[in-house]
Design a protein around this motif. Structure first.
Motif, PDB file in Angstrom:
ATOM      1  N   PHE A 223       0.835  -1.189   0.000  1.00  0.00           N
ATOM      2  CA  PHE A 223       0.000   0.000   0.000  1.00  0.00           C
ATOM      3  C   PHE A 223       0.877   1.248   0.000  1.00  0.00           C
ATOM      4  CE2 PHE A 223      -2.199  -3.405   2.201  1.00  0.00           C
ATOM      5  CZ  PHE A 223      -3.447  -3.434   1.563  1.00  0.00           C
ATOM      6  N   SER A 224       0.425   2.264  -0.721  1.00  0.00           N
ATOM      7  CA  SER A 224       1.135   3.536  -0.767  1.00  0.00           C
ATOM      8  C   SER A 224       0.123   4.655  -0.965  1.00  0.00           C
ATOM      9  CB  SER A 224       2.157   3.546  -1.911  1.00  0.00           C
ATOM     10  OG  SER A 224       2.992   4.681  -1.847  1.00  0.00           O
ATOM     11  N   GLY A 225       0.485   5.855  -0.519  1.00  0.00           N
ATOM     12  CA  GLY A 225      -0.385   7.001  -0.728  1.00  0.00           C
ATOM     13  C   GLY A 225      -1.756   6.819  -0.100  1.00  0.00           C
ATOM     14  N   ASP A 226      -2.791   7.186  -0.863  1.00  0.00           N
ATOM     15  CA  ASP A 226      -4.150   7.114  -0.341  1.00  0.00           C
ATOM     16  C   ASP A 226      -4.650   5.686  -0.164  1.00  0.00           C
ATOM     17  OD1 ASP A 226      -4.296   9.862  -0.260  1.00  0.00           O
ATOM     18  OD2 ASP A 226      -5.205  10.054  -2.247  1.00  0.00           O
ATOM     19  N   GLN A 227      -3.898   4.702  -0.664  1.00  0.00           N
ATOM     20  CA  GLN A 227      -4.283   3.307  -0.430  1.00  0.00           C
ATOM     21  C   GLN A 227      -4.143   2.923   1.043  1.00  0.00           C
ATOM     22  OE1 GLN A 227      -1.396   1.412  -2.958  1.00  0.00           O
ATOM     23  NE2 GLN A 227      -2.787   1.303  -4.716  1.00  0.00           N
ATOM     24  N   ILE A 228      -3.282   3.612   1.756  1.00  0.00           N
ATOM     25  CA  ILE A 228      -3.058   3.284   3.162  1.00  0.00           C
ATOM     26  C   ILE A 228      -4.229   3.797   3.980  1.00  0.00           C
ATOM     27  CG2 ILE A 228      -1.472   3.437   5.102  1.00  0.00           C
ATOM     28  CD1 ILE A 228       0.743   4.164   3.136  1.00  0.00           C
ATOM     29  N   GLN A 229      -4.843   2.917   4.730  1.00  0.00           N
ATOM     30  CA  GLN A 229      -6.022   3.238   5.530  1.00  0.00           C
ATOM     31  C   GLN A 229      -5.699   3.133   7.035  1.00  0.00           C
ATOM     32  OE1 GLN A 229      -9.032   4.276   4.093  1.00  0.00           O
ATOM     33  NE2 GLN A 229      -7.646   4.344   2.317  1.00  0.00           N
ATOM     34  N   PRO A 230      -6.553   3.739   7.883  1.00  0.00           N
ATOM     35  CA  PRO A 230      -6.303   3.674   9.336  1.00  0.00           C
ATOM     36  C   PRO A 230      -6.114   2.250   9.860  1.00  0.00           C
ATOM     37  CG  PRO A 230      -7.986   5.312   8.876  1.00  0.00           C
ATOM     38  CD  PRO A 230      -7.689   4.640   7.568  1.00  0.00           C
ATOM     39  N   GLN A 262       1.017   9.462   7.775  1.00  0.00           N
ATOM     40  CA  GLN A 262      -0.106   9.322   6.858  1.00  0.00           C
ATOM     41  C   GLN A 262      -0.523  10.683   6.304  1.00  0.00           C
ATOM     42  OE1 GLN A 262      -1.506   6.894   5.462  1.00  0.00           O
ATOM     43  NE2 GLN A 262      -3.469   7.658   4.700  1.00  0.00           N
ATOM     44  N   ASP A 263      -0.512  11.690   7.153  1.00  0.00           N
ATOM     45  CA  ASP A 263      -0.945  13.019   6.740  1.00  0.00           C
ATOM     46  C   ASP A 263       0.076  13.697   5.830  1.00  0.00           C
ATOM     47  OD1 ASP A 263      -2.631  15.420   6.886  1.00  0.00           O
ATOM     48  OD2 ASP A 263      -1.024  16.243   8.141  1.00  0.00           O
ATOM     49  N   ASP A 267       2.708   9.477   0.425  1.00  0.00           N
ATOM     50  CA  ASP A 267       3.184   9.195  -0.933  1.00  0.00           C
ATOM     51  C   ASP A 267       4.644   8.750  -0.954  1.00  0.00           C
ATOM     52  OD1 ASP A 267       0.730   9.813  -2.079  1.00  0.00           O
ATOM     53  OD2 ASP A 267       1.237  11.928  -2.350  1.00  0.00           O
ATOM     54  N   ASP A 268       5.340   8.914   0.168  1.00  0.00           N
ATOM     55  CA  ASP A 268       6.745   8.506   0.283  1.00  0.00           C
ATOM     56  C   ASP A 268       6.882   7.159   0.973  1.00  0.00           C
ATOM     57  OD1 ASP A 268       8.200  11.209  -0.472  1.00  0.00           O
ATOM     58  OD2 ASP A 268       6.595  11.721   0.933  1.00  0.00           O
ATOM     59  N   ILE A 269       5.776   6.453   1.142  1.00  0.00           N
ATOM     60  CA  ILE A 269       5.762   5.224   1.930  1.00  0.00           C
ATOM     61  C   ILE A 269       5.270   4.057   1.087  1.00  0.00           C
ATOM     62  CG2 ILE A 269       4.478   4.061   3.795  1.00  0.00           C
ATOM     63  CD1 ILE A 269       4.701   6.692   5.365  1.00  0.00           C
ATOM     64  N   ALA A 270       5.899   2.908   1.262  1.00  0.00           N
ATOM     65  CA  ALA A 270       5.408   1.631   0.730  1.00  0.00           C
ATOM     66  C   ALA A 270       5.259   0.690   1.922  1.00  0.00           C
ATOM     67  CB  ALA A 270       6.364   1.051  -0.301  1.00  0.00           C
ATOM     68  N   ILE A 281      -1.293  -9.944   9.799  1.00  0.00           N
ATOM     69  CA  ILE A 281      -0.463 -10.706  10.736  1.00  0.00           C
ATOM     70  C   ILE A 281       1.024 -10.330  10.679  1.00  0.00           C
ATOM     71  CG2 ILE A 281      -2.069 -12.630  10.831  1.00  0.00           C
ATOM     72  CD1 ILE A 281       1.080 -13.251   8.945  1.00  0.00           C
ATOM     73  N   ALA A 282       1.433  -9.504   9.714  1.00  0.00           N
ATOM     74  CA  ALA A 282       2.844  -9.081   9.626  1.00  0.00           C
ATOM     75  C   ALA A 282       2.943  -7.887   8.698  1.00  0.00           C
ATOM     76  CB  ALA A 282       3.736 -10.220   9.133  1.00  0.00           C
ATOM     77  N   GLY A 283       4.001  -7.083   8.864  1.00  0.00           N
ATOM     78  CA  GLY A 283       4.168  -5.929   8.002  1.00  0.00           C
ATOM     79  C   GLY A 283       5.583  -5.392   7.999  1.00  0.00           C
ATOM     80  N   ALA A 284       5.908  -4.679   6.934  1.00  0.00           N
ATOM     81  CA  ALA A 284       7.206  -4.017   6.795  1.00  0.00           C
ATOM     82  C   ALA A 284       6.969  -2.627   6.213  1.00  0.00           C
ATOM     83  CB  ALA A 284       8.141  -4.815   5.891  1.00  0.00           C
ATOM     84  N   LEU A 285       7.597  -1.625   6.817  1.00  0.00           N
ATOM     85  CA  LEU A 285       7.435  -0.241   6.404  1.00  0.00           C
ATOM     86  C   LEU A 285       8.679   0.225   5.657  1.00  0.00           C
ATOM     87  CD1 LEU A 285       5.911   2.469   6.472  1.00  0.00           C
ATOM     88  CD2 LEU A 285       6.975   2.900   8.702  1.00  0.00           C
ATOM     89  N   ASN A 286       8.472   0.754   4.452  1.00  0.00           N
ATOM     90  CA  ASN A 286       9.557   1.286   3.625  1.00  0.00           C
ATOM     91  C   ASN A 286       9.294   2.748   3.300  1.00  0.00           C
ATOM     92  OD1 ASN A 286      10.917  -1.456   2.676  1.00  0.00           O
ATOM     93  ND2 ASN A 286       8.719  -1.708   2.422  1.00  0.00           N
ATOM     94  N   PHE A 287      10.367   3.522   3.197  1.00  0.00           N
ATOM     95  CA  PHE A 287      10.289   4.902   2.719  1.00  0.00           C
ATOM     96  C   PHE A 287      10.925   4.974   1.334  1.00  0.00           C
ATOM     97  CE2 PHE A 287       9.521   5.483   7.154  1.00  0.00           C
ATOM     98  CZ  PHE A 287       8.712   6.609   7.231  1.00  0.00           C
ATOM     99  N   ILE A 288      10.345   5.794   0.476  1.00  0.00           N
ATOM    100  CA  ILE A 288      10.747   5.869  -0.924  1.00  0.00           C
ATOM    101  C   ILE A 288      11.534   7.158  -1.155  1.00  0.00           C
ATOM    102  CG2 ILE A 288       9.947   5.860  -3.317  1.00  0.00           C
ATOM    103  CD1 ILE A 288       7.253   4.708  -2.182  1.00  0.00           C
ATOM    104  N   GLY A 289      12.787   7.027  -1.599  1.00  0.00           N
ATOM    105  CA  GLY A 289      13.581   8.170  -2.003  1.00  0.00           C
ATOM    106  C   GLY A 289      13.623   8.269  -3.520  1.00  0.00           C
ATOM    107  N   ALA A 290      14.359   9.246  -4.019  1.00  0.00           N
ATOM    108  CA  ALA A 290      14.447   9.421  -5.461  1.00  0.00           C
ATOM    109  C   ALA A 290      15.218   8.281  -6.122  1.00  0.00           C
ATOM    110  CB  ALA A 290      15.114  10.751  -5.788  1.00  0.00           C
TER     111      ALA A 290
END
Length: 395
Positions: A223-230, A262-263, A267-270, A281-290
């Motif tokens: 999920f990225s951008g507006d796809q990410i929900q609470p 989120q706010d 858009d910089d998050i995957a 049940i599991a997750g990984a947070l990534n930040f997107i650079g250029a």
């Protein structure tokens, strides 16, 4: 112009500087709408740490951002913090602190130029275009002077670029060399193209791990951008708390930090999440650079074979390939990353000690450590998973 003609100021709140001025130094490439090369030194990220209470009073990270001005115009700035401990830095100096205090000194507070809780390489001396050298020099000399004037033990700059390290070394700072494991995109067309560059045994092992992970009985989604929900953040917060409590005792980031992400930075998050039987049940947070994808946090509520490798390393490669990114930085430490295509890569930090005798002892240690790191990188690279000859191999 010289460093002596520049006005150095300390700011206890990034809001005193403001987004326009900060980002003019931190990410001038965004002025035309381009993404920031480094999401972590942007005003949005650093202000989120302050606004969420992840740094500031009670955290041991007190902002004291140092800025350089010429005729009232800010030409350079660095994210500077007064530190009451050595947590959340990922360049470990606990032994230095213990030795200094056993000898009767007071190691804390110290000063740290860094992105808190973030072991990702990037510029630490942030300058307006055209002021690179004079801005860096002013910030370094200014931070050293602040350390000296306040009788503090030391100044540290962590996860700076190699270019910054060489520049600061010429101004008398000591260089420390460490390593991480990064994945590099050698113009691969897709994941199979990456696999083709590996030895047969490693290629088969990765395919086996991916099949095993993806057979956990659920689905994996990004999920990225507006796809990410609470609901996604609610689930990930639980994963992060579990990992943080096991690794650090107390998680560094507050729940409010993720709401601000989120706010301000969705858009910089995957965000990669695994769902099974109707729940995450599991997750990984990534930040997107250029040019790079930065893997930051992982956690789970259920343990399944190889799911950690899939979410943190293989999905990150998939995302980088899809976005045409050159590098994946998967965080600190972890020789297990080598077998999964992540090669040892040098990282850099800088250190200045007010006590001359202590500085000499640390300097001798750093020289021996650099030699050891060079040797380790050489050995680990030799034992990496990539083919040594460009011949067709039988599967």
């Amino acid at each position: 112009m010289n460093a002596q003609s520049i006005d150095i100021r300390l700011m206890g709140d990034i809001a005193e500087i403001g987004q326009t001025e900060w980002d003019a130094c931190a990410c001038p490439e965004t002025a035309d709408g381009s993404p920031p090369r480094d999401p972590f030194t942007t005003y949005r990220f650093l202000s989120a740490l302050e606004d969420s209470g992840s740094v500031g009073p009670g955290t041991g990270w007190q902002p004291q951002h140092v800025a350089a001005f010429v005729d009232g115009r800010m030409i350079a700035v660095a994210p500077l913090y007064a530190k009451m401990h050595s947590q959340g830095e990922y360049v470990f100096d606990h032994n230095w602190a213990n030795a200094f205090e056993r000898a009767g000194g007071q190691y804390y507070p110290k000063l740290q130029i860094a992105v808190p809780h973030t072991p990702a390489t990037g510029r630490r001396f942030l300058t307006r275009p055209g002021f690179e050298d004079i801005g860096r020099q002013a910030l370094i000399q200014g931070a050293v002077q602040v350390t000296e004037n306040n009788n503090l033990s030391s100044l540290h700059i962590t996860f700076c670029t190699e270019k910054e390290a060489r520049f600061a070394q010429n101004l008398g700072l000591m260089v420390r060399k460490n390593q991480q494991f990064h994945w590099h995109n050698d113009d691969y067309s897709d994941f199979d193209g990456f696999l083709a560059s590996l030895s047969s045994r490693k290629r088969k092992n990765i395919r086996k791990e991916r099949a095993q992970a993806q057979g956990f009985g659920g689905t994996i989604e990004t999920f990225s951008g507006d796809q990410i929900q609470p609901e996604h953040w609610d689930a990930f917060w639980q994963f992060y708390q579990d990992t943080g409590s096991r690794k650090w005792g107390t998680p560094y980031l507050t729940r409010a930090f993720f709401d601000i992400m989120q706010d301000r930075m969705r858009d910089d998050i995957a965000l990669v999440l695994a769902r099974r039987d109707g729940r995450w049940i599991a997750g990984a947070l990534n930040f997107i650079g250029a040019d790079a994808l930065y893997g930051r946090y992982w956690g789970c509520a259920e343990h399944h074979p190889c799911l950690h490798f899939e979410l943190c390393y293989y999905q990150a490669i998939d995302i980088a390939l899809a976005k045409g990114l050159r590098t994946v930085e998967a965080g600190a430490q972890g020789e297990h990353k080598l077998a999964r295509g992540y090669l040892p890569t040098a990282t850099w930090s800088l250190h200045w000690m007010r006590d001359a005798g202590f500085a000499n002892a640390v300097g001798e240690y750093l020289q021996a450590e650099r030699d050891a790191v060079d040797h380790e990188i050489e050995v680990l690279t030799e034992y990496g998973p990539f083919r040594r000859v460009q011949v067709e191999e039988q599967e």
